[in-house]
Design an enzyme around this catalytic site. Structure first.
Site, PDB file in Angstrom:
ATOM      1  N   ASP A  67      13.315  12.101   3.434  1.00 43.52           N
ATOM      2  CA  ASP A  67      13.622  11.495   2.139  1.00 43.52           C
ATOM      3  C   ASP A  67      13.374  12.455   0.977  1.00 43.52           C
ATOM      4  O   ASP A  67      12.814  13.546   1.165  1.00 43.52           O
ATOM      5  CB  ASP A  67      12.802  10.211   1.959  1.00 43.52           C
ATOM      6  CG  ASP A  67      11.343  10.378   2.359  1.00 43.52           C
ATOM      7  OD1 ASP A  67      10.881  11.527   2.464  1.00 43.52           O
ATOM      8  OD2 ASP A  67      10.666   9.372   2.574  1.00 43.52           O
ATOM      9  N   ASN A 136       2.660  -0.584   2.891  1.00 42.11           N
ATOM     10  CA  ASN A 136       3.496  -1.796   3.027  1.00 42.11           C
ATOM     11  C   ASN A 136       4.421  -1.717   4.252  1.00 42.11           C
ATOM     12  O   ASN A 136       5.303  -2.546   4.404  1.00 42.11           O
ATOM     13  CB  ASN A 136       4.312  -2.035   1.748  1.00 42.11           C
ATOM     14  CG  ASN A 136       5.366  -0.946   1.501  1.00 42.11           C
ATOM     15  OD1 ASN A 136       5.470   0.006   2.265  1.00 42.11           O
ATOM     16  ND2 ASN A 136       6.125  -1.094   0.439  1.00 42.11           N
ATOM     17  N   HIS A 138       6.498   0.826   5.003  1.00 42.54           N
ATOM     18  CA  HIS A 138       7.746   1.582   4.876  1.00 42.54           C
ATOM     19  C   HIS A 138       7.722   2.855   5.714  1.00 42.54           C
ATOM     20  O   HIS A 138       6.680   3.471   5.911  1.00 42.54           O
ATOM     21  CB  HIS A 138       8.110   1.861   3.407  1.00 42.54           C
ATOM     22  CG  HIS A 138       7.341   2.921   2.703  1.00 42.54           C
ATOM     23  ND1 HIS A 138       6.611   2.671   1.565  1.00 42.54           N
ATOM     24  CD2 HIS A 138       7.196   4.246   2.939  1.00 42.54           C
ATOM     25  CE1 HIS A 138       6.065   3.794   1.147  1.00 42.54           C
ATOM     26  NE2 HIS A 138       6.398   4.768   1.964  1.00 42.54           N
ATOM     27  N   GLU A 143      12.052   0.637   2.397  1.00 40.14           N
ATOM     28  CA  GLU A 143      11.090  -0.344   1.913  1.00 40.14           C
ATOM     29  C   GLU A 143      11.313  -1.697   2.601  1.00 40.14           C
ATOM     30  O   GLU A 143      12.398  -1.950   3.139  1.00 40.14           O
ATOM     31  CB  GLU A 143      11.277  -0.524   0.397  1.00 40.14           C
ATOM     32  CG  GLU A 143      10.957   0.714  -0.421  1.00 40.14           C
ATOM     33  CD  GLU A 143       9.461   0.924  -0.642  1.00 40.14           C
ATOM     34  OE1 GLU A 143       8.658   0.553   0.230  1.00 40.14           O
ATOM     35  OE2 GLU A 143       9.104   1.484  -1.689  1.00 40.14           O
TER      36      GLU A 143
END
Ligand code: GLP
Length: 241
Positions: A67, A136, A138, A143
Site C-alpha cells: 500500500d 482494527n 485491517h 479497512e
C-alpha cells in the site's frame, strides 16, 4: 493455518527474516509482497545483516508493496516508498526498477490502481507475502467494510487507522486520509502468506482473524481461506488464543 508463538519481538523478527531469506535462497528471482509499519522493521534489519554477512543476492528479486498513502510522493519522509528505501532497499542489491509501490501522487488514481493490479498479475504470482495487521484488523489498507474489495483500490482510512498511524507524522492533520492498497484477491493470490503481529494492541484483531468468522468487518479473517498461511506472533499478540 499455522500459528507460531514466540517469546518476543526479536524472535518474531528473526523467524520472519528466515522465511524471507529462505525464499530468496531457493528462488533467486522470487517475487516478494512487503509491508510497512513498525512490525516488519526488525525483519528488514535482520535480512540486511544476513545479506551483508552471507552470499545472498536480491538482484533478480521483484517486490510489491501492499500500500501507499495518497498525496505523499516518494520523497516524503512518511511515504511508504521512502520507508522501503530507508529501511530495506538501499541496503541490498535489489534493482530499483524491480521494486513496485503504488504511486500515491498519480494524476489518475483509478488508472494507477489498474496499472498496479496488472503488474502484480504480469510479474506475479507473489511467492511470499508478509503482512502486518492494524488494531482494527485491517491488512494492507483494507479497512473493515461491508464487502471484500478484490483488487487494488483507493480507500478512505478510518479514524482508528489515522489515529494509529499519526505517530509517524507531526500531527493528526498531516496524516493522509486516503491510501491505495492491494485488494483481497491480490493478497490471497500469493503462494504463501506470513502474518506478523506483536504487542497487546493487536491481540483482539488476531483473535478475530484466527478464530472469528470470516467477515469483511475483520479484514484479517479472510486469511482463514488461504491454504498456506503462517501467523508469527509474540505472546502479547497471542494472549486471547
Ligand atoms: C499500516 C499499514 C499496514 C500495517 C499496519 C500495522 O496501517 N498500512 O500494512 O500492517 O499499519 O502497522 P504496525 O506494524 O506499525 O502496527
Amino acid at each position: 493455518m499455522e500459528v507460531i508463538i514466540k517469546d518476543n519481538y526479536e524472535e518474531v523478527s528473526q523467524l520472519a527474516a528466515e522465511y524471507l531469506i529462505n525464499t530468496v535462497k531457493s528462488k533467486n528471482n522470487a517475487v516478494l509482497g512487503l509491508p510497512t509499519g513498525s512490525t516488519p522493521m526488525g525483519m528488514y534489519r535482520i535480512v540486511i545483516e544476513t545479506y551483508k554477512d552471507n552470499n545472498i543476492s536480491f538482484k533478480d528479486v521483484t517486490t510489491f508493496n501492499l500500500d501507499e498513502y495518497v498525496g505523499l510522493d516518494k520523497n516524503h519522509e512518511s511515504s511508504y516508498s521512502y520507508y522501503m528505501d530507508k529501511n530495506f532497499f538501499s541496503h541490498i542489491d535489489i534493482k530499483k526498477e524491480n521494486t513496485y509501490i503504488p504511486n500515491g501522487v498519480a494524476k489518475d488514481m483509478e488508472e494507477e490502481c489498474n496499472l498496479y493490479e496488472n503488474l502484480i498479475r504480469e510479474r506475479g504470482p507473489i511467492d511470499i507475502l508478509f503482512l502486518g495487521i492494524g488494531p482494527n484488523g485491517h491488512i494492507g489498507f483494507n479497512e473493515p467494510n461491508d464487502f471484500f474489495e478484490p483488487h487494488t483500490h483507493l480507500v478512505k482510512l478510518t479514524e482508528d487507522t489515522i489515529l494509529a498511524n499519526s505517530r509517524f507524522f507531526d500531527n493528526m492533520e498531516s496524516v493522509p486520509k486516503k491510501a491505495i492498497t492491494m485488494g483481497m484477491k491480490s493478497i490471497l493470490s500469493a503462494k504463501k502468506i506470513v502474518m506478523l503481529a506483536t504487542g497487546e494492541a493487536k491481540s483482539d484483531a488476531i483473535l478475530k482473524s484466527i478464530k472469528g468468522k470470516v467477515t469483511p468487518q475483520v479484514p484479517g479473517s479472510i486469511l482463514q481461506l488461504h491454504n498456506n498461511v503462517t501467523f508469527i506472533l509474540d505472546k502479547d499478540a497471542a494472549k486471547y488464543l
